[in-house]
Write an enzyme that holds these catalytic residues in place. Structure first.
Site, mmCIF file in Angstrom:
data_model
loop_
_atom_site.group_PDB
_atom_site.id
_atom_site.type_symbol
_atom_site.label_atom_id
_atom_site.label_comp_id
_atom_site.label_asym_id
_atom_site.label_seq_id
_atom_site.Cartn_x
_atom_site.Cartn_y
_atom_site.Cartn_z
ATOM 1 N N CYS A 97 0.833 -1.201 0.000
ATOM 2 C CA CYS A 97 0.000 0.000 0.000
ATOM 3 C C CYS A 97 0.871 1.256 0.000
ATOM 4 O O CYS A 97 0.644 2.191 -0.776
ATOM 5 C CB CYS A 97 -0.924 -0.005 1.214
ATOM 6 N N CYS A 98 1.897 1.276 0.859
ATOM 7 C CA CYS A 98 2.807 2.419 0.903
ATOM 8 C C CYS A 98 3.544 2.585 -0.423
ATOM 9 O O CYS A 98 3.795 3.706 -0.873
ATOM 10 C CB CYS A 98 3.826 2.243 2.027
ATOM 11 N N CYS A 101 -1.112 8.083 7.541
ATOM 12 C CA CYS A 101 -2.453 7.897 6.973
ATOM 13 C C CYS A 101 -3.474 7.618 8.076
ATOM 14 O O CYS A 101 -3.149 7.097 9.144
ATOM 15 C CB CYS A 101 -2.441 6.765 5.957
ATOM 16 N N CYS A 139 -1.941 2.341 10.289
ATOM 17 C CA CYS A 139 -0.865 3.272 9.928
ATOM 18 C C CYS A 139 -0.515 4.265 11.023
ATOM 19 O O CYS A 139 0.653 4.626 11.193
ATOM 20 C CB CYS A 139 -1.246 4.035 8.664
ATOM 21 N N CYS A 167 7.961 3.816 5.573
ATOM 22 C CA CYS A 167 7.006 3.554 4.501
ATOM 23 C C CYS A 167 7.704 3.074 3.236
ATOM 24 O O CYS A 167 7.075 2.476 2.361
ATOM 25 C CB CYS A 167 6.196 4.817 4.186
#
Length: 231
Positions: free
Chosen positions: A111-112, A194, A199, A222
């Site tokens: 995702c990062c 986030c 997160c 990240c």
């Protein structure tokens, strides 16, 4: 450039002097990348005092806290600096369609990578000669941060003017100059990413300032500040 000598010289310099060197050396090919943590706020203030007109980039993952979006707008007005918001190629819905809902809960690294690493890579490479970060040695996993180095990952110089500053020094500076900051810092969030429980969470007393990031995992970055993967 002689990195060893520069680092030795900068070790006894203040961040404003280091930023001045960066601006005088690279001009508009110097770029500030900030997520509007306290270090970023101090950086923007020093730039305005230097009357240095340089690009300012921030990564908008589309899932930041409302308080962060509010601060970005406020900072743009307060400092009089245009801020370029860098977005991922995939919307949250497109990401969900390809990788499933709430990817950050199942694979935060991926995702990062999608929402931070790839967008910044495209924004930086080939466009600038040096970038300014807010890394500090008192942050978890960043104890050996040099003030200046050649960044192989992005092919440019990487400046961390506040590397030898502490969190306490930053807050003294922010309050002394009456600078805006994220309201979440007063609610137990020393480091803000986030807006998901995975997160970013508030920290307990005695924990490090990044203890609320990627909770219940060994992840501390990240990916933006990790070395480029070989091959």
């Amino acid at each position: 450039m002689n990195w060893e000598k520069l680092n030795a010289d900068f070790e006894t310099s203040d961040p404003k002097s280091i930023l001045r060197w960066g601006y005088e050396t690279f001009g508009d090919k110097l770029v500030i990348v900030t997520s509007f943590q306290p270090t970023g706020i101090a950086t923007l203030h020093m730039l305005t005092e230097l009357r240095a007109t340089v690009p300012v980039l921030t990564l908008d993952t589309d899932i930041l806290f409302p308080e962060t979006y509010k601060l970005i707008d406020e900072a743009e007005t307060f400092f009089g600096l245009p801020i370029t918001r860098i977005h991922p190629e995939l919307t949250l819905q497109e990401q969900a369609n390809q990788y499933g809902e709430a990817l950050w809960e199942r694979n935060s690294d991926q995702c990062c990578h999608i929402r931070k690493v790839v967008p910044l890579d495209k924004a930086l490479k080939g466009n600038y000669s040096a970038w300014v970060t807010g890394l500090r040695r008192d942050q978890t996993g960043r104890e050996k941060t040099p003030i200046v180095k050649w960044d192989e990952k992005y092919g440019m110089v990487k400046l961390s003017p506040f590397a030898n500053w502490t969190n306490e020094m930053l807050w003294i500076y922010i309050h002394a100059n009456e600078l805006p900051y994220n309201e979440l810092h007063e609610k137990g969030y020393p480091s803000i990413g986030c807006n998901t429980p995975v997160c970013t969470q508030p920290v307990r007393e005695g924990q490090g300032d990044r203890a609320g990031r990627w909770v219940n995992s060994d992840k501390v970055e990240c990916g933006i500040h990790l070395p480029a993967k070989e091959g």
